[in-house]
Design an enzyme around this catalytic site. Structure first.
Site, mmCIF file in Angstrom:
data_model
loop_
_atom_site.group_PDB
_atom_site.id
_atom_site.type_symbol
_atom_site.label_atom_id
_atom_site.label_comp_id
_atom_site.label_asym_id
_atom_site.label_seq_id
_atom_site.Cartn_x
_atom_site.Cartn_y
_atom_site.Cartn_z
ATOM 1 N N ARG A 58 0.865 -1.190 0.000
ATOM 2 C CA ARG A 58 0.000 0.000 0.000
ATOM 3 C C ARG A 58 0.895 1.231 0.000
ATOM 4 N NH1 ARG A 58 -4.672 0.572 -1.503
ATOM 5 N NH2 ARG A 58 -5.489 -1.133 -0.203
ATOM 6 N N GLN A 82 -7.951 -8.239 -8.047
ATOM 7 C CA GLN A 82 -7.967 -6.814 -8.391
ATOM 8 C C GLN A 82 -6.549 -6.342 -8.747
ATOM 9 O OE1 GLN A 82 -10.317 -3.800 -7.486
ATOM 10 N NE2 GLN A 82 -9.041 -2.605 -6.088
ATOM 11 N N ARG A 87 1.781 -6.986 -9.179
ATOM 12 C CA ARG A 87 2.110 -6.374 -7.890
ATOM 13 C C ARG A 87 2.247 -7.395 -6.769
ATOM 14 N NH1 ARG A 87 -3.108 -3.169 -5.275
ATOM 15 N NH2 ARG A 87 -4.647 -4.812 -5.523
ATOM 16 N N HIS A 167 0.676 2.927 -10.584
ATOM 17 C CA HIS A 167 -0.238 3.401 -9.526
ATOM 18 C C HIS A 167 0.506 4.241 -8.479
ATOM 19 C CE1 HIS A 167 -3.347 3.249 -6.470
ATOM 20 N NE2 HIS A 167 -4.071 2.359 -7.104
ATOM 21 N N ASP A 212 -12.329 8.894 -7.070
ATOM 22 C CA ASP A 212 -11.842 7.730 -7.818
ATOM 23 C C ASP A 212 -12.312 7.904 -9.263
ATOM 24 O OD1 ASP A 212 -10.867 5.292 -8.605
ATOM 25 O OD2 ASP A 212 -12.076 4.086 -7.221
ATOM 26 N N GLU A 276 -2.294 8.288 -11.474
ATOM 27 C CA GLU A 276 -1.811 7.024 -12.016
ATOM 28 C C GLU A 276 -1.866 7.034 -13.539
ATOM 29 O OE1 GLU A 276 -4.505 4.204 -10.124
ATOM 30 O OE2 GLU A 276 -4.660 5.531 -8.398
#
Ligand code: BG6
Length: 301
Positions: A58, A82, A87, A167, A212, A276
């Site tokens: 995170r 997701q 990652r 991101h 978002d 991003e």
């Protein structure tokens, strides 16, 4: 003095002779730190994040591949978690690229390469997305910038579809005092309002609640984006993109931040904003032997 590279079992870091540094976890090839010569951190990293490979990191710059967000139903990416598998996979450090640029020769820049491919992917992940692909991710640190670039190759004998997103969690002094420029007139999907399609009417985006959005700036990947100080208009970060035509703007705000166990401190949302660069509206279809390359450069103003 030379560029100092250290390569441990978990992370790779590089420090320029002038003091700027970058640190990349092999888990996810996630950039977790980028500091200027005074030691000021430019990326936001959650205090509560796991760094042991049990959960995506995170903060920093997680790499989203081959699917952005929750995968759609009835699609070859449907079984993936997701944001895909990059990652949460352990990457290989391929070493420092030899570069003929003057900056590299004078030890004013360094480029670190990381690789992930179907062959090095763990079996569980491979079962979720059974394609033969190759990824090379390069992280280039200069005195005043950080470039991250991804090359995807289709090494399979059938085509596949991918989405790619860098991101980045930018560290900022105060979410109430910054704005994002370069998005005026851009169409966006508002993910906090039923994915309604809207147009950015104001010249700058200010963030005052959960945000978002998936923007597709006019001018595509050529549109320059910046995070600027609201009162002076002075840029804190400039973002340029190569082949990445979409820009996601994300801030969880107070309530959502508290609901994420790996997000900390609770009021950390005030000191971060994700801007991003990606290719996430629709798909990049790669035919056998094809490659897709996308990159971003963040420059300190
Ligand atoms: C953003 C998405 O890119 O990432 C958001 O647009 C999402 O919808 C955010 O909440 C964080 O995702 P994750 O999987 O790291 O919690």
């Amino acid at each position: 003095p030379q560029v100092n590279i250290s390569h441990g079992n978990q992370r790779v870091s590089a420090v320029l002779p002038t003091g700027e540094s970058v640190e990349v976890m092999l888990y996810g090839a996630t950039v977790v730190s980028w500091k200027d010569s005074d030691g000021n951190e430019k990326l936001w990293l959650s205090e509560a994040t796991k760094l042991d490979g049990s959960k995506p990191i995170r903060g920093g710059i997680p790499l989203v591949f081959p699917v952005f967000g929750p995968p759609p139903a009835n699609h070859p990416t449907s079984k993936l978690p997701q944001h895909g598998l990059a990652r949460t996979s352990r990457w290989e450090f391929l070493g420092k690229s030899t570069s003929e640029s003057e900056a590299a020769e004078a030890d004013l820049s360094v480029k670190l390469d990381f690789g992930l491919s179907a062959a090095t992917l763990d079996e569980a992940a491979r079962a979720l997305w059974p394609y033969t692909f190759g990824l090379i991710y390069s992280v280039t640190l200069t005195r005043d910038s950080l470039t991250t670039s991804l090359v995807v190759t289709n090494d399979d004998n059938k085509p596949f579809d991918v989405q790619v997103l860098l991101h980045t969690y930018f560290r900022i002094p105060d979410i109430n005092k910054i704005q994002i420029t370069g998005l005026e007139g851009a169409e966006y999907i508002d993910k906090v309002d039923n994915r309604k399609i809207k147009t950015q009417e104001t010249p700058a985006v200010t963030i005052t609640s959960e945000t978002d959005r998936v923007y597709t700036p006019k001018g595509g990947a050529d549109a320059p984006i910046a995070i600027v100080d609201q009162s002076s208009g002075r840029p804190l970060y400039k973002l340029s993109r190569d082949n990445l035509g979409d820009v996601v703007v994300w801030n969880p705000w107070a309530e959502k931040a508290v609901s994420m166990p790996d997000f900390g401190p609770d009021d950390g949302y005030r000191n971060m904003v994700c801007v991003e660069a990606g290719a996430v509206r629709g798909w990049q279809t790669l035919e056998p032997g094809d490659a897709f390359e996308g990159a971003q450069t963040i420059t300190l103003a």
